[in-house]
Design a protein around this motif. Structure first.
Motif, PDB file in Angstrom:
ATOM      1  N   MET A 114       1.105  -1.009  -0.233  1.00 18.91           N
ATOM      2  CA  MET A 114      -0.438   0.344   0.155  1.00 18.91           C
ATOM      3  C   MET A 114       0.856   1.396  -0.484  1.00 18.91           C
ATOM      4  SD  MET A 114      -3.185   1.210   2.391  1.00 18.91           S
ATOM      5  CE  MET A 114      -4.017   0.303   1.779  1.00 18.91           C
ATOM      6  N   ALA A 115       0.228   2.026  -0.916  1.00 21.69           N
ATOM      7  CA  ALA A 115       1.513   3.644  -0.786  1.00 21.69           C
ATOM      8  C   ALA A 115       1.249   4.580   0.400  1.00 21.69           C
ATOM      9  CB  ALA A 115       1.071   4.794  -1.627  1.00 21.69           C
ATOM     10  N   TYR A 116       2.260   4.609   0.840  1.00 18.75           N
ATOM     11  CA  TYR A 116       2.508   5.796   1.823  1.00 18.75           C
ATOM     12  C   TYR A 116       2.541   7.058   1.811  1.00 18.75           C
ATOM     13  CZ  TYR A 116       4.058   7.706   6.595  1.00 18.75           C
ATOM     14  OH  TYR A 116       4.538   8.331   7.320  1.00 18.75           O
ATOM     15  N   VAL A 117       1.606   8.192   1.890  1.00 18.36           N
ATOM     16  CA  VAL A 117       1.584   9.274   1.491  1.00 18.36           C
ATOM     17  C   VAL A 117       2.013  10.409   3.261  1.00 18.36           C
ATOM     18  CG1 VAL A 117       0.228  11.402   1.303  1.00 18.36           C
ATOM     19  CG2 VAL A 117       0.048   9.059  -0.463  1.00 18.36           C
ATOM     20  N   THR A 118       2.871  11.256   2.984  1.00 19.38           N
ATOM     21  CA  THR A 118       3.163  12.188   4.219  1.00 19.38           C
ATOM     22  C   THR A 118       1.660  13.276   4.104  1.00 19.38           C
ATOM     23  OG1 THR A 118       4.480  13.182   3.153  1.00 19.38           O
ATOM     24  CG2 THR A 118       5.363  11.226   4.971  1.00 19.38           C
ATOM     25  N   ILE A 119       1.289  13.754   5.393  1.00 17.50           N
ATOM     26  CA  ILE A 119       0.659  15.066   5.258  1.00 17.50           C
ATOM     27  C   ILE A 119       1.322  15.712   6.079  1.00 17.50           C
ATOM     28  CG2 ILE A 119      -1.480  15.750   5.939  1.00 17.50           C
ATOM     29  CD1 ILE A 119      -2.746  12.870   5.188  1.00 17.50           C
ATOM     30  N   PRO A 120       1.570  16.577   5.510  1.00 21.28           N
ATOM     31  CA  PRO A 120       2.126  18.154   6.789  1.00 21.28           C
ATOM     32  C   PRO A 120       1.296  18.317   7.695  1.00 21.28           C
ATOM     33  CG  PRO A 120       1.855  19.435   4.111  1.00 21.28           C
ATOM     34  CD  PRO A 120       1.139  17.070   4.302  1.00 21.28           C
ATOM     35  N   LYS A 121       2.117  18.521   8.726  1.00 20.99           N
ATOM     36  CA  LYS A 121       1.754  18.791   9.800  1.00 20.99           C
ATOM     37  C   LYS A 121       0.549  20.553   9.805  1.00 20.99           C
ATOM     38  CE  LYS A 121       3.254  16.571  13.170  1.00 20.99           C
ATOM     39  NZ  LYS A 121       4.630  15.807  14.558  1.00 20.99           N
ATOM     40  N   ASP A 122       1.664  21.171   8.812  1.00 27.42           N
ATOM     41  CA  ASP A 122       1.670  22.818   8.606  1.00 27.42           C
ATOM     42  C   ASP A 122       0.720  22.762   7.844  1.00 27.42           C
ATOM     43  OD1 ASP A 122       1.466  25.400   9.357  1.00 27.42           O
ATOM     44  OD2 ASP A 122       3.673  25.805   8.489  1.00 27.42           O
ATOM     45  N   LEU A 123      -0.001  23.487   7.813  1.00 32.13           N
ATOM     46  CA  LEU A 123      -0.830  22.887   6.114  1.00 32.13           C
ATOM     47  C   LEU A 123      -1.376  24.782   5.541  1.00 32.13           C
ATOM     48  CD1 LEU A 123      -4.383  20.857   6.494  1.00 32.13           C
ATOM     49  CD2 LEU A 123      -2.132  20.724   5.642  1.00 32.13           C
ATOM     50  N   THR A 124      -0.397  25.226   5.913  1.00 34.09           N
ATOM     51  CA  THR A 124       0.065  26.897   5.735  1.00 34.09           C
ATOM     52  C   THR A 124       0.992  27.120   4.451  1.00 34.09           C
ATOM     53  OG1 THR A 124       1.345  28.128   7.164  1.00 34.09           O
ATOM     54  CG2 THR A 124      -0.492  28.220   6.949  1.00 34.09           C
ATOM     55  N   LYS A 125       2.256  26.420   4.911  1.00 30.55           N
ATOM     56  CA  LYS A 125       3.063  25.301   3.680  1.00 30.55           C
ATOM     57  C   LYS A 125       2.834  24.781   2.295  1.00 30.55           C
ATOM     58  CE  LYS A 125       6.566  25.954   7.426  1.00 30.55           C
ATOM     59  NZ  LYS A 125       8.172  25.869   7.579  1.00 30.55           N
ATOM     60  N   VAL A 126       1.096  24.413   2.195  1.00 29.26           N
ATOM     61  CA  VAL A 126       0.962  23.770   1.044  1.00 29.26           C
ATOM     62  C   VAL A 126       0.920  24.769   0.380  1.00 29.26           C
ATOM     63  CG1 VAL A 126      -0.580  21.836   0.543  1.00 29.26           C
ATOM     64  CG2 VAL A 126       0.761  22.330   2.528  1.00 29.26           C
ATOM     65  N   LYS A 127       1.400  24.552  -1.208  1.00 28.32           N
ATOM     66  CA  LYS A 127       0.918  25.663  -2.285  1.00 28.32           C
ATOM     67  C   LYS A 127       0.290  24.750  -3.019  1.00 28.32           C
ATOM     68  CE  LYS A 127       4.280  28.675  -0.447  1.00 28.32           C
ATOM     69  NZ  LYS A 127       3.832  29.998   0.069  1.00 28.32           N
ATOM     70  N   SER A 128      -0.768  25.301  -3.990  1.00 23.28           N
ATOM     71  CA  SER A 128      -1.536  24.209  -4.781  1.00 23.28           C
ATOM     72  C   SER A 128      -0.867  24.261  -6.260  1.00 23.28           C
ATOM     73  CB  SER A 128      -2.921  25.339  -5.070  1.00 23.28           C
ATOM     74  OG  SER A 128      -2.615  26.903  -5.631  1.00 23.28           O
ATOM     75  N   LYS A 129      -0.563  23.679  -6.607  1.00 21.59           N
ATOM     76  CA  LYS A 129       0.490  23.188  -8.301  1.00 21.59           C
ATOM     77  C   LYS A 129      -0.761  23.144  -9.093  1.00 21.59           C
ATOM     78  CE  LYS A 129       3.451  22.288  -5.013  1.00 21.59           C
ATOM     79  NZ  LYS A 129       4.831  23.112  -5.069  1.00 21.59           N
ATOM     80  N   VAL A 130      -0.060  23.865 -10.043  1.00 19.18           N
ATOM     81  CA  VAL A 130      -1.120  23.970 -11.803  1.00 19.18           C
ATOM     82  C   VAL A 130      -0.802  23.280 -12.675  1.00 19.18           C
ATOM     83  CG1 VAL A 130      -1.880  25.992 -13.133  1.00 19.18           C
ATOM     84  CG2 VAL A 130      -1.176  26.549 -10.524  1.00 19.18           C
ATOM     85  N   LEU A 131       0.875  23.516 -12.997  1.00 21.80           N
ATOM     86  CA  LEU A 131       1.208  22.990 -14.265  1.00 21.80           C
ATOM     87  C   LEU A 131       2.669  22.335 -14.068  1.00 21.80           C
ATOM     88  CD1 LEU A 131       0.381  22.543 -16.873  1.00 21.80           C
ATOM     89  CD2 LEU A 131       0.863  24.023 -17.632  1.00 21.80           C
ATOM     90  N   PHE A 132       2.700  20.819 -14.409  1.00 21.77           N
ATOM     91  CA  PHE A 132       4.014  20.228 -14.214  1.00 21.77           C
ATOM     92  C   PHE A 132       5.009  20.525 -12.374  1.00 21.77           C
ATOM     93  CE2 PHE A 132       4.334  22.631 -18.190  1.00 21.77           C
ATOM     94  CZ  PHE A 132       4.214  20.713 -19.009  1.00 21.77           C
ATOM     95  N   GLY A 133       3.936  20.105 -11.637  1.00 20.76           N
ATOM     96  CA  GLY A 133       4.229  21.155  -9.929  1.00 20.76           C
ATOM     97  C   GLY A 133       4.592  22.557  -9.970  1.00 20.76           C
ATOM     98  N   LEU A 134       4.666  22.762 -10.457  1.00 24.53           N
ATOM     99  CA  LEU A 134       4.724  24.685 -10.298  1.00 24.53           C
ATOM    100  C   LEU A 134       3.506  25.050  -9.792  1.00 24.53           C
ATOM    101  CD1 LEU A 134       7.167  25.178 -12.998  1.00 24.53           C
ATOM    102  CD2 LEU A 134       8.330  24.492 -11.137  1.00 24.53           C
ATOM    103  N   THR A 135       4.251  26.389  -8.803  1.00 21.24           N
ATOM    104  CA  THR A 135       2.973  27.298  -8.450  1.00 21.24           C
ATOM    105  C   THR A 135       2.397  28.148 -10.253  1.00 21.24           C
ATOM    106  OG1 THR A 135       4.727  28.333  -7.644  1.00 21.24           O
ATOM    107  CG2 THR A 135       3.239  26.577  -6.038  1.00 21.24           C
ATOM    108  N   LYS A 136       1.101  29.206  -9.688  1.00 16.39           N
ATOM    109  CA  LYS A 136       1.660  30.262 -10.484  1.00 16.39           C
ATOM    110  C   LYS A 136       2.654  30.604 -10.636  1.00 16.39           C
ATOM    111  CE  LYS A 136      -2.609  31.732  -9.539  1.00 16.39           C
ATOM    112  NZ  LYS A 136      -3.971  32.670  -9.767  1.00 16.39           N
ATOM    113  N   ARG A 137       2.604  31.514  -9.454  1.00 19.02           N
ATOM    114  CA  ARG A 137       3.851  32.345  -9.596  1.00 19.02           C
ATOM    115  C   ARG A 137       5.527  32.224  -9.742  1.00 19.02           C
ATOM    116  NH1 ARG A 137       5.635  36.068  -5.661  1.00 19.02           N
ATOM    117  NH2 ARG A 137       7.725  36.917  -5.257  1.00 19.02           N
ATOM    118  N   GLN A 138       5.456  30.439  -9.743  1.00 14.01           N
ATOM    119  CA  GLN A 138       6.387  30.142 -10.418  1.00 14.01           C
ATOM    120  C   GLN A 138       6.729  29.928 -11.697  1.00 14.01           C
ATOM    121  OE1 GLN A 138       7.149  26.354  -8.458  1.00 14.01           O
ATOM    122  NE2 GLN A 138       8.070  27.369  -6.677  1.00 14.01           N
TER     123      GLN A 138
END
Length: 144
Positions: free
Chosen positions: A1-25
């Protein structure tokens, strides 16, 4: 079974738009490509390929820094603004000053006390001059 780590601080999670990059990037990398690639082809004609590539890297570097650099959750322009404000715009020596609420109340009470004393002196003068005027009239009547 796959194991996925969930960060404790959700403010550091950024939404990825394309190719794993954020809109800003994506915006910063696109701007870097729009400026750097034509510069490379323009400079390649007059200078060597390595010199043109070096100039392209120098021109594109600020865009990459704007896209990737982050300190304590703040992007580069915010950090740079804080450094500029601290180093150049504000005075070097800032004295420690507090605005104590109780000291303000004490100053207000002292001011009210002074006003009350001034009003009482004015009333006493008015009563004294009014009394002397009546006494003066009575004295004149007695003399006449």
């Amino acid at each position: 079974m796959a194991y996925v780590t969930i960060p404790k601080d959700l403010t550091k999670v950024k939404s990825k738009v394309l190719f794993g990059l954020t809109k800003r990037q994506l915006i910063c990398f696109g701007a870097a490509a729009l400026i750097g690639v034509p510069l490379f082809f323009l400079l390649r004609r007059t200078a060597s390929n390595s010199a043109a590539a070096f100039c392209m890297i120098i021109v594109m570097l600020p865009f990459f820094l704007l896209a990737m650099y982050e300190r304590h959750g703040q992007p580069l322009e915010v950090v740079a603004g804080q450094i500029i404000r601290c180093m150049f715009l504000r005075t070097k020596e800032r004295p420690y000053q507090t605005n104590n609420f109780y000291a303000a109340l004490e100053r207000q009470a002292q001011a009210e006390k002074e006003v009350k004393a001034i009003v009482q002196k004015a009333k006493a003068r008015a009563a004294g001059t009014a009394g002397s005027k009546t006494h003066g009239k009575a004295d004149r009547r007695r003399k006449a």
